[in-house]
Design a protein around this motif. Structure first.
Motif, PDB file in Angstrom:
ATOM      1  N   GLU A   1      25.962  14.095   8.798  1.00 10.29           N
ATOM      2  CA  GLU A   1      25.448  14.102   7.424  1.00 10.29           C
ATOM      3  C   GLU A   1      25.774  12.754   6.773  1.00 10.29           C
ATOM      4  O   GLU A   1      26.906  12.510   6.371  1.00 10.29           O
ATOM      5  CB  GLU A   1      26.086  15.230   6.612  1.00 10.29           C
ATOM      6  CG  GLU A   1      25.550  15.310   5.187  1.00 10.29           C
ATOM      7  CD  GLU A   1      26.219  16.380   4.347  1.00 10.29           C
ATOM      8  OE1 GLU A   1      26.025  16.355   3.122  1.00 10.29           O
ATOM      9  OE2 GLU A   1      26.949  17.226   4.922  1.00 10.29           O
TER      10      GLU A   1
ATOM     11  N   GLU B   1      17.455   5.450  -1.766  1.00  9.52           N
ATOM     12  CA  GLU B   1      17.175   6.692  -2.494  1.00  9.52           C
ATOM     13  C   GLU B   1      15.713   7.094  -2.335  1.00  9.52           C
ATOM     14  O   GLU B   1      15.394   8.281  -2.222  1.00  9.52           O
ATOM     15  CB  GLU B   1      17.525   6.524  -3.974  1.00  9.52           C
ATOM     16  CG  GLU B   1      19.018   6.549  -4.259  1.00  9.52           C
ATOM     17  CD  GLU B   1      19.355   6.261  -5.706  1.00  9.52           C
ATOM     18  OE1 GLU B   1      20.453   6.658  -6.139  1.00  9.52           O
ATOM     19  OE2 GLU B   1      18.532   5.626  -6.407  1.00  9.52           O
TER      20      GLU B   1
ATOM     21  N   PHE C   1      15.346   8.238   1.421  1.00  6.41           N
ATOM     22  CA  PHE C   1      16.056   9.478   1.772  1.00  6.41           C
ATOM     23  C   PHE C   1      16.388  10.282   0.505  1.00  6.41           C
ATOM     24  O   PHE C   1      17.561  10.432   0.144  1.00  6.41           O
ATOM     25  CB  PHE C   1      17.343   9.154   2.534  1.00  6.41           C
ATOM     26  CG  PHE C   1      17.136   8.385   3.807  1.00  6.41           C
ATOM     27  CD1 PHE C   1      16.745   9.028   4.970  1.00  6.41           C
ATOM     28  CD2 PHE C   1      17.325   7.006   3.846  1.00  6.41           C
ATOM     29  CE1 PHE C   1      16.558   8.325   6.158  1.00  6.41           C
ATOM     30  CE2 PHE C   1      17.145   6.291   5.019  1.00  6.41           C
ATOM     31  CZ  PHE C   1      16.743   6.954   6.188  1.00  6.41           C
ATOM     32  N   PRO C   2      15.369  10.808  -0.165  1.00  5.81           N
ATOM     33  CA  PRO C   2      15.614  11.528  -1.428  1.00  5.81           C
ATOM     34  C   PRO C   2      16.462  12.782  -1.253  1.00  5.81           C
ATOM     35  O   PRO C   2      17.040  13.289  -2.226  1.00  5.81           O
ATOM     36  CB  PRO C   2      14.198  11.885  -1.907  1.00  5.81           C
ATOM     37  CG  PRO C   2      13.343  11.834  -0.689  1.00  5.81           C
ATOM     38  CD  PRO C   2      13.938  10.777   0.185  1.00  5.81           C
ATOM     39  N   GLU C   3      16.549  13.288  -0.011  1.00 13.45           N
ATOM     40  CA  GLU C   3      17.307  14.521   0.241  1.00 13.45           C
ATOM     41  C   GLU C   3      18.796  14.257   0.449  1.00 13.45           C
ATOM     42  O   GLU C   3      19.596  15.209   0.474  1.00 13.45           O
ATOM     43  CB  GLU C   3      16.730  15.235   1.477  1.00 13.45           C
ATOM     44  CG  GLU C   3      17.063  14.595   2.825  1.00 13.45           C
ATOM     45  CD  GLU C   3      16.255  13.352   3.166  1.00 13.45           C
ATOM     46  OE1 GLU C   3      16.432  12.830   4.288  1.00 13.45           O
ATOM     47  OE2 GLU C   3      15.444  12.885   2.332  1.00 13.45           O
ATOM     48  N   LEU C   4      19.199  12.998   0.598  1.00 11.78           N
ATOM     49  CA  LEU C   4      20.601  12.683   0.889  1.00 11.78           C
ATOM     50  C   LEU C   4      21.397  12.370  -0.371  1.00 11.78           C
ATOM     51  O   LEU C   4      20.859  11.878  -1.367  1.00 11.78           O
ATOM     52  CB  LEU C   4      20.688  11.488   1.854  1.00 11.78           C
ATOM     53  CG  LEU C   4      20.136  11.684   3.263  1.00 11.78           C
ATOM     54  CD1 LEU C   4      20.383  10.432   4.099  1.00 11.78           C
ATOM     55  CD2 LEU C   4      20.744  12.907   3.949  1.00 11.78           C
ATOM     56  N   GLN C   5      22.694  12.623  -0.287  1.00 14.99           N
ATOM     57  CA  GLN C   5      23.617  12.284  -1.368  1.00 14.99           C
ATOM     58  C   GLN C   5      23.779  10.764  -1.452  1.00 14.99           C
ATOM     59  O   GLN C   5      24.013  10.106  -0.430  1.00 14.99           O
ATOM     60  CB  GLN C   5      24.974  12.920  -1.108  1.00 14.99           C
ATOM     61  CG  GLN C   5      26.074  12.530  -2.086  1.00 14.99           C
ATOM     62  CD  GLN C   5      25.894  13.173  -3.444  1.00 14.99           C
ATOM     63  OE1 GLN C   5      25.670  14.373  -3.530  1.00 14.99           O
ATOM     64  NE2 GLN C   5      26.006  12.389  -4.504  1.00 14.99           N
ATOM     65  N   THR C   6      23.637  10.210  -2.645  1.00 15.33           N
ATOM     66  CA  THR C   6      23.840   8.770  -2.843  1.00 15.33           C
ATOM     67  C   THR C   6      24.887   8.529  -3.928  1.00 15.33           C
ATOM     68  O   THR C   6      25.005   9.310  -4.866  1.00 15.33           O
ATOM     69  CB  THR C   6      22.536   8.048  -3.231  1.00 15.33           C
ATOM     70  OG1 THR C   6      22.017   8.618  -4.440  1.00 15.33           O
ATOM     71  CG2 THR C   6      21.489   8.163  -2.127  1.00 15.33           C
TER      72      THR C   6
END
Length: 348
Positions: free
Chosen positions: A33, A47, A50-55
């Protein structure tokens, strides 16, 4: 639970974040992850990808280029107190992130303070030697001292004579494990009809990006053919404009940019290392204009010209006539390299 890997590219142009895209995709494919940390345009780019990932936003280094290239080292020296302050803040932020998000490993692409003794840490760089003119010995020594703090150093290039980084990425560093992982690119080569005669691919830190933008827009007004400009300005909204034979985008997503590069007969771009890796992957003809005063880009452009791959010139010397020599150069050729990511990620 999936192991969480903090991946943190430097915000210095878009190259560092762009070459992290294949690493992030590989982490996802191998059931990790990824947690993304950066700042500014580099963070915004990831961002969008990868809009689904935590930034997470990290402290900004806030380093800018001078308008005149020969002032580069002086400007960098003047910025050094601000840089050291940002790195200290970055270290504190990293420690907090590790606790808050239960981080199991770190991949830092040239972010000097994203490091911890608590988890395995990787430093990604193509610069084992940092060129800075008559102070190359010092800049290299300081950079290598930072690299040695990490468990591994991943060099995105081939080991051996057939490589892209030359003296930058090939030095003797017996004190730490260096792994050559092959050139990194987010793109795939596709056979497609040529839609544009020239793609102008702008990137890099300000104000030099804007200075080159103004010059090339003026130069290509008189070009006889279809031209597309990708400005390298990552903003919240995408903007497209057309004026006669020139199409202008403020930025393109990876898939869009891959398509446009494949559809373009010639690329005019900075000689940033990520750009070179991308254009090599797509086997493109290119003309390089290094960022004034940036020794690394000047070296890479000259090396590719001397090897007969792509012509180049200084920013102030560029004109449309320079493009007529393209046919004398063989162009960049793909270096197929299959990375064993399962083995590479075994560190975590």
């Amino acid at each position: 639970m999936k192991k969480r890997i903090l991946i943190a590219p430097l915000n210095w142009g878009l190259g560092h974040s762009a070459r992290c895209i294949p690493l992030i995709n590989a982490l996802i494919a191998h059931h990790f992850e990824p947690i993304i940390a950066s700042d500014g345009a580099a963070l915004l780019l990831l961002e969008k990808e990868f809009p689904e990932l935590q930034t997470i936003a990290l402290p900004s280094y806030g380093v800018s280029y001078p308008k005149k290239g020969h002032h580069f080292k002086l400007k960098l020296f003047q910025n050094s107190p601000k840089l050291m302050k940002a790195i200290t803040a970055e270290k504190k932020a990293t420690a907090s992130i590790i606790k808050a998000f239960n981080i199991d490993g770190i991949i830092s692409d040239n972010r000097l303070g994203v490091h911890s003794k608590e988890v395995p840490c990787v430093f990604v760089t193509h610069q084992l030697q940092v060129l800075s003119g008559n102070t190359t010995w010092l800049s290299t020594k300081l950079h290598q001292k930072i690299i040695r703090r990490f468990n591994e150093c991943w060099v995105p290039d081939n080991l051996g004579d057939h490589n892209l980084s030359g003296v930058l990425g090939h030095v003797n560093m017996h004190e730490m494990p260096i792994k050559y992982i092959g050139p990194l690119s987010r793109f795939e080569k596709k056979t497609t009809p040529m839609k544009f005669d020239v793609l102008v691919l702008l990137s890099g830190p300000e104000p030099q990006r804007t200075l080159l933008e103004g010059k090339l827009l003026n130069d290509f007004k008189n070009f006889n053919g279809k031209v597309v400009f990708v400005m390298g300005r990552v903003e919240k909204q995408q903007h497209i404009s057309e004026e006669k034979h020139i199409t202008i985008y403020n930025y393109l997503t990876s898939k869009e940019l891959e398509k446009v590069i494949n559809e373009s007969a010639l690329i005019v771009a900075r000689s940033g290392y990520t750009t070179i890796m991308d254009l090599t992957k797509l086997s493109k003809k290119a003309f390089f204009i290094p960022t004034p005063g940036q020794f690394e880009q000047e070296y890479l452009a000259k090396r590719l010209t001397d090897l007969g791959y792509a012509p180049s010139c200084n920013q102030g010397d560029f004109n449309l006539e320079k493009l007529t020599v393209i046919s004398e150069y063989k162009g960049l050729n793909a270096m197929d390299y299959d990375v064993n990511y399962k083995k590479l990620f075994h560190l975590f």
